[in-house]
Write a protein that holds these residues in place. Sequence first.
Motif, PDB file in Angstrom:
ATOM      1  N   GLN A   1     -10.397  14.773  -1.314  1.00  0.00           N
ATOM      2  CA  GLN A   1     -10.342  13.612  -2.204  1.00  0.00           C
ATOM      3  C   GLN A   1      -9.581  13.927  -3.493  1.00  0.00           C
ATOM      4  O   GLN A   1      -8.793  13.116  -3.963  1.00  0.00           O
ATOM      5  CB  GLN A   1     -11.748  13.107  -2.523  1.00  0.00           C
TER       6      GLN A   1
ATOM      7  N   PHE B   1      -2.017   9.719  -5.878  1.00  0.00           N
ATOM      8  CA  PHE B   1      -1.907   8.341  -6.353  1.00  0.00           C
ATOM      9  C   PHE B   1      -1.824   8.236  -7.873  1.00  0.00           C
ATOM     10  O   PHE B   1      -1.266   7.273  -8.387  1.00  0.00           O
ATOM     11  CB  PHE B   1      -3.005   7.469  -5.735  1.00  0.00           C
TER      12      PHE B   1
ATOM     13  N   TYR C   1       4.519   2.935  -7.187  1.00  0.00           N
ATOM     14  CA  TYR C   1       3.937   2.727  -5.870  1.00  0.00           C
ATOM     15  C   TYR C   1       4.542   1.533  -5.126  1.00  0.00           C
ATOM     16  O   TYR C   1       4.915   1.634  -3.959  1.00  0.00           O
ATOM     17  CB  TYR C   1       2.409   2.572  -5.985  1.00  0.00           C
TER      18      TYR C   1
ATOM     19  N   LYS D   1       1.245  -6.897   5.880  1.00  0.00           N
ATOM     20  CA  LYS D   1       0.170  -7.431   5.033  1.00  0.00           C
ATOM     21  C   LYS D   1      -0.014  -8.930   5.293  1.00  0.00           C
ATOM     22  O   LYS D   1      -1.143  -9.427   5.350  1.00  0.00           O
ATOM     23  CB  LYS D   1       0.471  -7.135   3.558  1.00  0.00           C
TER      24      LYS D   1
ATOM     25  N   ALA E   1      -9.858   0.243  -1.335  1.00  0.00           N
ATOM     26  CA  ALA E   1      -8.607   0.994  -1.526  1.00  0.00           C
ATOM     27  C   ALA E   1      -7.503  -0.007  -1.865  1.00  0.00           C
ATOM     28  O   ALA E   1      -6.366   0.116  -1.428  1.00  0.00           O
ATOM     29  CB  ALA E   1      -8.251   1.839  -0.299  1.00  0.00           C
ATOM     30  N   GLY E   2      -7.875  -0.998  -2.660  1.00  0.00           N
ATOM     31  CA  GLY E   2      -7.013  -2.146  -2.944  1.00  0.00           C
ATOM     32  C   GLY E   2      -5.840  -1.831  -3.842  1.00  0.00           C
ATOM     33  O   GLY E   2      -4.907  -2.633  -3.958  1.00  0.00           O
TER      34      GLY E   2
ATOM     35  N   ASN F   1      -9.121   5.078  -7.790  1.00  0.00           N
ATOM     36  CA  ASN F   1      -8.141   5.581  -8.741  1.00  0.00           C
ATOM     37  C   ASN F   1      -7.859   4.571  -9.865  1.00  0.00           C
ATOM     38  O   ASN F   1      -7.314   3.496  -9.631  1.00  0.00           O
ATOM     39  CB  ASN F   1      -6.861   5.891  -7.965  1.00  0.00           C
TER      40      ASN F   1
ATOM     41  N   MET G   1      -4.167   3.263 -10.261  1.00  0.00           N
ATOM     42  CA  MET G   1      -3.749   2.216  -9.318  1.00  0.00           C
ATOM     43  C   MET G   1      -4.348   0.873  -9.759  1.00  0.00           C
ATOM     44  O   MET G   1      -3.665  -0.162  -9.723  1.00  0.00           O
ATOM     45  CB  MET G   1      -4.190   2.573  -7.893  1.00  0.00           C
TER      46      MET G   1
ATOM     47  N   GLY H   1     -14.419   2.799  -7.646  1.00  0.00           N
ATOM     48  CA  GLY H   1     -15.491   3.390  -6.848  1.00  0.00           C
ATOM     49  C   GLY H   1     -14.941   3.992  -5.578  1.00  0.00           C
ATOM     50  O   GLY H   1     -13.750   3.896  -5.280  1.00  0.00           O
ATOM     51  N   ASN H   2     -15.845   4.625  -4.841  1.00  0.00           N
ATOM     52  CA  ASN H   2     -15.488   5.360  -3.631  1.00  0.00           C
ATOM     53  C   ASN H   2     -15.874   4.560  -2.387  1.00  0.00           C
ATOM     54  O   ASN H   2     -17.000   4.067  -2.293  1.00  0.00           O
ATOM     55  CB  ASN H   2     -16.240   6.697  -3.662  1.00  0.00           C
TER      56      ASN H   2
ATOM     57  N   ALA I   1      -6.368  -1.615   3.549  1.00  0.00           N
ATOM     58  CA  ALA I   1      -4.985  -1.520   4.028  1.00  0.00           C
ATOM     59  C   ALA I   1      -4.379  -0.203   3.582  1.00  0.00           C
ATOM     60  O   ALA I   1      -4.349   0.091   2.379  1.00  0.00           O
ATOM     61  CB  ALA I   1      -4.150  -2.687   3.494  1.00  0.00           C
TER      62      ALA I   1
ATOM     63  N   GLY J   1      -5.522   2.594   3.530  1.00  0.00           N
ATOM     64  CA  GLY J   1      -6.484   3.281   2.666  1.00  0.00           C
ATOM     65  C   GLY J   1      -7.416   4.198   3.424  1.00  0.00           C
ATOM     66  O   GLY J   1      -7.724   5.299   2.962  1.00  0.00           O
TER      67      GLY J   1
ATOM     68  N   ASN K   1      -6.918   7.901   3.908  1.00  0.00           N
ATOM     69  CA  ASN K   1      -7.071   8.809   2.770  1.00  0.00           C
ATOM     70  C   ASN K   1      -8.519   9.200   2.508  1.00  0.00           C
ATOM     71  O   ASN K   1      -8.783  10.059   1.680  1.00  0.00           O
ATOM     72  CB  ASN K   1      -6.545   8.134   1.497  1.00  0.00           C
TER      73      ASN K   1
HETATM   74  N1  SAM Z   1      -4.183  -1.250  -0.198  1.00  0.00           N
HETATM   75  C1  SAM Z   1      -3.027  -0.988  -1.039  1.00  0.00           C
HETATM   76  C2  SAM Z   1      -1.768  -1.376  -0.316  1.00  0.00           C
HETATM   77  O1  SAM Z   1      -1.852  -1.662   0.868  1.00  0.00           O
HETATM   78  O2  SAM Z   1      -0.691  -1.387  -0.923  1.00  0.00           O
HETATM   79  C3  SAM Z   1      -2.999   0.484  -1.525  1.00  0.00           C
HETATM   80  C4  SAM Z   1      -2.898   1.524  -0.444  1.00  0.00           C
HETATM   81  S1  SAM Z   1      -2.610   3.156  -1.076  1.00  0.00           S
HETATM   82  C5  SAM Z   1      -1.576   3.841   0.198  1.00  0.00           C
HETATM   83  C6  SAM Z   1      -4.133   3.992  -0.815  1.00  0.00           C
HETATM   84  C7  SAM Z   1      -5.187   3.734  -1.886  1.00  0.00           C
HETATM   85  O3  SAM Z   1      -6.432   4.307  -1.456  1.00  0.00           O
HETATM   86  C8  SAM Z   1      -4.881   4.361  -3.234  1.00  0.00           C
HETATM   87  O4  SAM Z   1      -4.885   3.359  -4.220  1.00  0.00           O
HETATM   88  C9  SAM Z   1      -6.017   5.359  -3.442  1.00  0.00           C
HETATM   89  O5  SAM Z   1      -6.412   5.519  -4.775  1.00  0.00           O
HETATM   90  C10 SAM Z   1      -7.122   4.743  -2.611  1.00  0.00           C
HETATM   91  N2  SAM Z   1      -8.198   5.660  -2.207  1.00  0.00           N
HETATM   92  C11 SAM Z   1      -8.070   6.929  -1.759  1.00  0.00           C
HETATM   93  N3  SAM Z   1      -9.266   7.454  -1.472  1.00  0.00           N
HETATM   94  C12 SAM Z   1     -10.202   6.483  -1.730  1.00  0.00           C
HETATM   95  C13 SAM Z   1     -11.624   6.419  -1.626  1.00  0.00           C
HETATM   96  N4  SAM Z   1     -12.329   7.460  -1.187  1.00  0.00           N
HETATM   97  N5  SAM Z   1     -12.233   5.274  -1.977  1.00  0.00           N
HETATM   98  C14 SAM Z   1     -11.515   4.204  -2.417  1.00  0.00           C
HETATM   99  N6  SAM Z   1     -10.167   4.209  -2.541  1.00  0.00           N
HETATM  100  C15 SAM Z   1      -9.512   5.336  -2.203  1.00  0.00           C
END
Ligand code: SAM
Length: 244
Positions: free
Chosen positions: A14, A21, A28, A44, A65-66, A91, A94, A115-116, A133, A135, A138
């Motif tokens: 993580q 990011f 991004y 999308k 992971a928005g 993050n 983001m 949040g996570n 999406a 997300g 990761n």
């Molecule tokens: N959903 C958006 C899009 O489609 O453009 C962003 C996708 S981006 C590739 C991945 C996102 O996942 C990042 O903003 C990152 O911070 C978030 N992320 C990574 N690990 C996460 C976690 N454990 N919980 C929530 N978000 C997380």
Amino acid sequence: THFGFRDVPLARKQGLVDDVFHKVADRYDLMNDLMSAGMHRLWKDALISMLRPPHHHAFHHLDVAGGTGDIAFRVLQAGGPRTAVTILDINGDMLRVGRERAGDKYGERLRFVQGNAETLPLPSSTYDAYTIAFGIRNVPDIPAALREAYRVLRRGGRFLCLEFSRVDVPLLDAFYDAYSFNVIPGLGRLVTGDGEPYRYLVESIRKFPTPDAFTDMITEAGFARASYRPLSGGIVAIHSGWKV
Ligand code: SAM
């Protein structure tokens, strides 16, 4: 900097994902357009047409992971005045870019939560739909994220996940491999000054479960009628499940 993502223990993953990011937050959206040649927009849009937010009744949507808001804005535009969206991301950078992009266009209908995905700071049985999406790949503990998705959805609620998948079209697969390993890190270095985060991106796509295995994981988390639809020859897929 060298990330060395290969064989990183889950507990450390993580932190490395967060570094990626933080680094790319401001570029991004540009990178998405460049690297997918604009195709991420179509993918999308396909997610939103599967979701079909209602125009007349209340709809509480959660986009995990928005990031910078692409999915949330589309849901708000496709839905009605009673559609409300919560964007959750781990993050803060983001989310900041997402807030800047939204301005005051959506007012109370849009909420940002840091949040996570593995431990959502949100109440159970609340949301009509959950999207994630690009997300889930990761998230270190994917089964935990799926269980949390199930928990926060109300009965009748839908889970939709847009993620890179497995290309299974001859020639396209060879082209895709060459593109991912050679073009993507180079583009990343050019635009953000560092190719390493993008090598991680390519690597994480390879490690993600096959679409059938991921469908099984969705079922194991409790969802009914888990299924998927490949798009663009399997470059991405949309997985779906229902809480019944
Ligand atoms: N959903 C958006 C899009 O489609 O453009 C962003 C996708 S981006 C590739 C991945 C996102 O996942 C990042 O903003 C990152 O911070 C978030 N992320 C990574 N690990 C996460 C976690 N454990 N919980 C929530 N978000 C997380």
